[in-house]
Design a protein around this motif. Structure first.
Motif, PDB file in Angstrom:
ATOM      1  N   PHE A  11       0.638  -0.916  -0.454  1.00  0.00           N
ATOM      2  CA  PHE A  11       0.212   0.356  -0.208  1.00  0.00           C
ATOM      3  C   PHE A  11       1.444   1.464  -0.280  1.00  0.00           C
ATOM      4  CE2 PHE A  11       0.149   1.387   3.816  1.00  0.00           C
ATOM      5  CZ  PHE A  11       1.321   1.099   5.091  1.00  0.00           C
ATOM      6  N   TYR A  12       0.109   2.455  -0.589  1.00  0.00           N
ATOM      7  CA  TYR A  12       0.741   4.010  -0.659  1.00  0.00           C
ATOM      8  C   TYR A  12       1.084   4.841   0.686  1.00  0.00           C
ATOM      9  CZ  TYR A  12       4.532   6.853  -3.019  1.00  0.00           C
ATOM     10  OH  TYR A  12       5.537   7.589  -2.971  1.00  0.00           O
ATOM     11  N   SER A  13      -0.920   4.352   0.147  1.00  0.00           N
ATOM     12  CA  SER A  13      -1.650   5.619   1.254  1.00  0.00           C
ATOM     13  C   SER A  13      -2.662   5.196   2.103  1.00  0.00           C
ATOM     14  CB  SER A  13      -1.614   7.033  -0.058  1.00  0.00           C
ATOM     15  OG  SER A  13      -2.247   7.851   0.078  1.00  0.00           O
ATOM     16  N   LEU A  14      -2.678   5.666   3.374  1.00  0.00           N
ATOM     17  CA  LEU A  14      -3.514   5.913   4.332  1.00  0.00           C
ATOM     18  C   LEU A  14      -4.610   6.976   4.927  1.00  0.00           C
ATOM     19  CD1 LEU A  14      -3.019   3.304   6.527  1.00  0.00           C
ATOM     20  CD2 LEU A  14      -3.957   5.384   7.203  1.00  0.00           C
ATOM     21  N   SER A  16      -7.639   8.014   6.539  1.00  0.00           N
ATOM     22  CA  SER A  16      -9.039   8.009   7.831  1.00  0.00           C
ATOM     23  C   SER A  16      -9.932   8.074   8.246  1.00  0.00           C
ATOM     24  CB  SER A  16      -8.490   7.786   9.671  1.00  0.00           C
ATOM     25  OG  SER A  16      -9.581   7.607  10.370  1.00  0.00           O
ATOM     26  N   CYS A  21     -10.915   3.292   7.778  1.00  0.00           N
ATOM     27  CA  CYS A  21      -9.752   2.990   7.439  1.00  0.00           C
ATOM     28  C   CYS A  21      -9.793   2.451   6.051  1.00  0.00           C
ATOM     29  CB  CYS A  21      -8.502   2.684   8.168  1.00  0.00           C
ATOM     30  SG  CYS A  21      -6.988   2.757   8.120  1.00  0.00           S
ATOM     31  N   TYR A  22      -9.003   3.553   4.812  1.00  0.00           N
ATOM     32  CA  TYR A  22      -8.586   2.790   3.804  1.00  0.00           C
ATOM     33  C   TYR A  22      -7.324   3.299   3.575  1.00  0.00           C
ATOM     34  CZ  TYR A  22     -13.365   3.917   3.320  1.00  0.00           C
ATOM     35  OH  TYR A  22     -15.720   3.530   3.943  1.00  0.00           O
ATOM     36  N   ILE A  23      -6.242   2.202   2.730  1.00  0.00           N
ATOM     37  CA  ILE A  23      -5.972   2.273   2.152  1.00  0.00           C
ATOM     38  C   ILE A  23      -5.701   2.186   0.056  1.00  0.00           C
ATOM     39  CG2 ILE A  23      -4.460   0.831   4.167  1.00  0.00           C
ATOM     40  CD1 ILE A  23      -4.149  -1.439   2.859  1.00  0.00           C
ATOM     41  N   SER A  24      -4.439   2.618   0.027  1.00  0.00           N
ATOM     42  CA  SER A  24      -4.660   2.373  -1.912  1.00  0.00           C
ATOM     43  C   SER A  24      -3.391   2.052  -2.197  1.00  0.00           C
ATOM     44  CB  SER A  24      -4.348   3.873  -2.671  1.00  0.00           C
ATOM     45  OG  SER A  24      -3.049   4.559  -1.967  1.00  0.00           O
ATOM     46  N   SER A  25      -3.131   1.154  -3.135  1.00  0.00           N
ATOM     47  CA  SER A  25      -1.868   0.226  -3.351  1.00  0.00           C
ATOM     48  C   SER A  25      -1.485   1.362  -4.417  1.00  0.00           C
ATOM     49  CB  SER A  25      -2.294  -0.952  -4.136  1.00  0.00           C
ATOM     50  OG  SER A  25      -3.392  -0.911  -5.288  1.00  0.00           O
ATOM     51  N   HIS A 137       0.826  11.013   4.486  1.00  0.00           N
ATOM     52  CA  HIS A 137      -0.540  11.282   4.971  1.00  0.00           C
ATOM     53  C   HIS A 137      -0.911  12.618   4.017  1.00  0.00           C
ATOM     54  CE1 HIS A 137       1.333  14.782   8.360  1.00  0.00           C
ATOM     55  NE2 HIS A 137       0.018  14.803   7.642  1.00  0.00           N
TER      56      HIS A 137
END
Length: 230
Positions: A11-14, A16, A21-25, A137
């Motif tokens: 993942f690259y980015s997180l 809230s 909570c979301y993450i992006s690859s 962030h």
């Protein structure tokens, strides 16, 4: 992206957002982190794995994707494609969307994450906002309350500026030679990392460092650090 060599989702980015909570690859897939028993798990929200089919796209960081919290509970993504020759070539895109830095032609797109529709919806503008994209962030700032910032612009954090070669991307600039701006000036300290080269620093200089700082160990505010860092 699932990396078979590591047996992990990269993942690259997180972000809230709305109590979740979301993450992006790196390639732009989006996952929801669920902590419910028996074990935490990742639930896929948006599938963009086709862009990671070529391993070098990830290992060479040709694609990086950032999640940014938008107004009204919206979730935005800023995705930077570095080297359009790897993604269909110059002829595959509107030339007004492209910019060249250090001899590499790239593009940046702004998207809204449609969680219900499980898709990414293109956006034409950030309006009166500026997005700051960092290693730890990202933040979206109103340029109406902070008029010193450029509206409808993407600011890279100090870390990304070093290897992407620019500081600001103006989304709807009508002058192709002003689409991007040179890197900010930073001072580097072994124990503090990058800090603004100017003291006192402007708001944009502060924020591009702020979004790259690990705040659990960040110490005092940048502008109020000990005089030994000036």
């Amino acid at each position: 992206m699932y990396d078979n060599r590591l047996g992990k989702v990269l993942f690259y980015s997180l972000l809230s957002q709305g109590g979740r909570c979301y993450i992006s690859s790196p390639e732009g897939s989006v996952y929801l982190v669920e902590l419910s028993p028996p074990l935490p798990r990742l639930v896929e929200v948006v599938d963009q794995r086709r862009f990671a089919a070529v391993p070098d796209n990830i290992s060479e960081r040709r694609i990086i994707s950032f999640l940014v919290g938008g107004g009204g509970g919206r979730m935005l993504m800023v995705r930077h494609w570095r080297g359009v020759e790897h993604f269909g070539g110059v002829g595959a895109y509107n030339r007004k969307e492209l910019f060249t830095v250090r001899g590499v032609t790239s593009r940046i797109e702004v998207l809204e994450v449609d969680v219900a529709g499980r898709s990414l919806v293109p956006m034409r503008s950030l309006g009166r906002h500026a997005a700051f994209l960092g290693w730890t962030h990202c933040v979206l700032v109103s340029t109406e309350t902070s008029p010193s910032l450029a509206a409808d612009a993407i600011y890279l954090g100090c870390f990304h500026q070093q290897w992407r070669g620019f500081s600001v991307y103006h989304i709807n600039s009508k002058r192709s030679n002003r689409r991007t701006e040179p890197r900010h000036k930073f001072a580097y300290y072994r124990d503090r990392g990058y800090l603004p080269g100017a003291r006192p620093c402007n708001l944009d200089q502060y924020l591009v460092c702020y979004v790259d700082r690990s705040h659990g160990k960040s110490g005092p505010c940048i502008n109020h650090a000990k005089h030994t860092y000036f």
